[in-house]
Motif scaffolding. Sequence first.
Motif, PDB file in Angstrom:
ATOM      1  N   LEU A 145       0.822  -1.213   0.000  1.00  0.00           N
ATOM      2  CA  LEU A 145       0.000   0.000   0.000  1.00  0.00           C
ATOM      3  C   LEU A 145       0.851   1.254   0.000  1.00  0.00           C
ATOM      4  O   LEU A 145       0.509   2.245  -0.649  1.00  0.00           O
TER       5      LEU A 145
ATOM      6  N   HIS B 131       3.128  -0.158   4.766  1.00  0.00           N
ATOM      7  CA  HIS B 131       1.867  -0.885   4.953  1.00  0.00           C
ATOM      8  C   HIS B 131       1.615  -1.813   3.765  1.00  0.00           C
ATOM      9  O   HIS B 131       1.865  -1.430   2.616  1.00  0.00           O
TER      10      HIS B 131
ATOM     11  N   THR C 107      -0.945  -5.547   2.538  1.00  0.00           N
ATOM     12  CA  THR C 107      -1.944  -6.569   2.847  1.00  0.00           C
ATOM     13  C   THR C 107      -1.589  -7.849   2.103  1.00  0.00           C
ATOM     14  O   THR C 107      -0.961  -7.806   1.034  1.00  0.00           O
TER      15      THR C 107
ATOM     16  N   GLU D 245      -3.672 -11.472   1.096  1.00  0.00           N
ATOM     17  CA  GLU D 245      -4.856 -12.321   1.141  1.00  0.00           C
ATOM     18  C   GLU D 245      -4.394 -13.757   0.962  1.00  0.00           C
ATOM     19  O   GLU D 245      -3.623 -14.059   0.053  1.00  0.00           O
TER      20      GLU D 245
ATOM     21  N   SER E   4      -4.946 -10.103   5.583  1.00  0.00           N
ATOM     22  CA  SER E   4      -4.118  -9.691   6.718  1.00  0.00           C
ATOM     23  C   SER E   4      -3.478  -8.335   6.455  1.00  0.00           C
ATOM     24  O   SER E   4      -3.092  -8.033   5.327  1.00  0.00           O
ATOM     25  N   ARG E   5      -3.327  -7.565   7.532  1.00  0.00           N
ATOM     26  CA  ARG E   5      -2.670  -6.262   7.455  1.00  0.00           C
ATOM     27  C   ARG E   5      -1.307  -6.339   8.139  1.00  0.00           C
ATOM     28  O   ARG E   5      -1.180  -6.940   9.212  1.00  0.00           O
TER      29      ARG E   5
ATOM     30  N   VAL F 262       2.492  -4.025   8.934  1.00  0.00           N
ATOM     31  CA  VAL F 262       3.143  -2.723   9.020  1.00  0.00           C
ATOM     32  C   VAL F 262       4.646  -2.953   9.168  1.00  0.00           C
ATOM     33  O   VAL F 262       5.071  -3.932   9.786  1.00  0.00           O
TER      34      VAL F 262
ATOM     35  N   TYR G 160       2.878  -8.517  11.631  1.00  0.00           N
ATOM     36  CA  TYR G 160       1.461  -8.803  11.414  1.00  0.00           C
ATOM     37  C   TYR G 160       0.666  -7.938  12.385  1.00  0.00           C
ATOM     38  O   TYR G 160       0.964  -7.899  13.582  1.00  0.00           O
TER      39      TYR G 160
ATOM     40  N   GLY H  37      -6.292  -9.042  10.830  1.00  0.00           N
ATOM     41  CA  GLY H  37      -6.864  -9.462   9.556  1.00  0.00           C
ATOM     42  C   GLY H  37      -8.365  -9.555   9.604  1.00  0.00           C
ATOM     43  O   GLY H  37      -8.969  -9.610  10.682  1.00  0.00           O
ATOM     44  N   ASP H  38      -8.955  -9.549   8.430  1.00  0.00           N
ATOM     45  CA  ASP H  38     -10.390  -9.725   8.270  1.00  0.00           C
ATOM     46  C   ASP H  38     -10.654 -11.076   7.636  1.00  0.00           C
ATOM     47  O   ASP H  38     -10.046 -11.421   6.619  1.00  0.00           O
TER      48      ASP H  38
END
Length: 128
Positions: free
Chosen positions: A84, A88, A90, A92, A110-111, A113, A121, A124-125
């Motif tokens: 990003l 940052h 992500t 999947e 998952s996000r 940084v 880590y 995550g959604d």
Amino acid sequence: MKQPEACPCGSGLRYAACCRPLHAGEKSAASAEALMRSRYGAYVLKLGDYLLATWHATTRPSELDLDADSSKWLGLDVRSHRQLDESHATVEFVARYRIAGRGHRLHELSRFVREDGRWYYVDGDMLG
């Protein structure tokens, strides 16, 4: 624990040349995807200390009890890796596992940084 020949992260590389240097603290992950793969491998190998060390301090649990986890991890499919900005990203993925003979899928976005040159880590959604 005996080290696997093939890396459990599904990269197709030997463990010694893939996730082992990260798990051993010899180097840090070059990308969020590399960290995600190494974390999957850490779940397979039950390396709780590595998982906690690579979890961002703001969301890290106080402890992990992987010995009580009866999951048998079966495979990892990384669907996408998006950078990003410089710090940052992500990832999947779908991880397949079995508990008491029954198959399951963990599909997560998952996000991650990057702080001080190291990826962590965050959270995550769950998807699908």
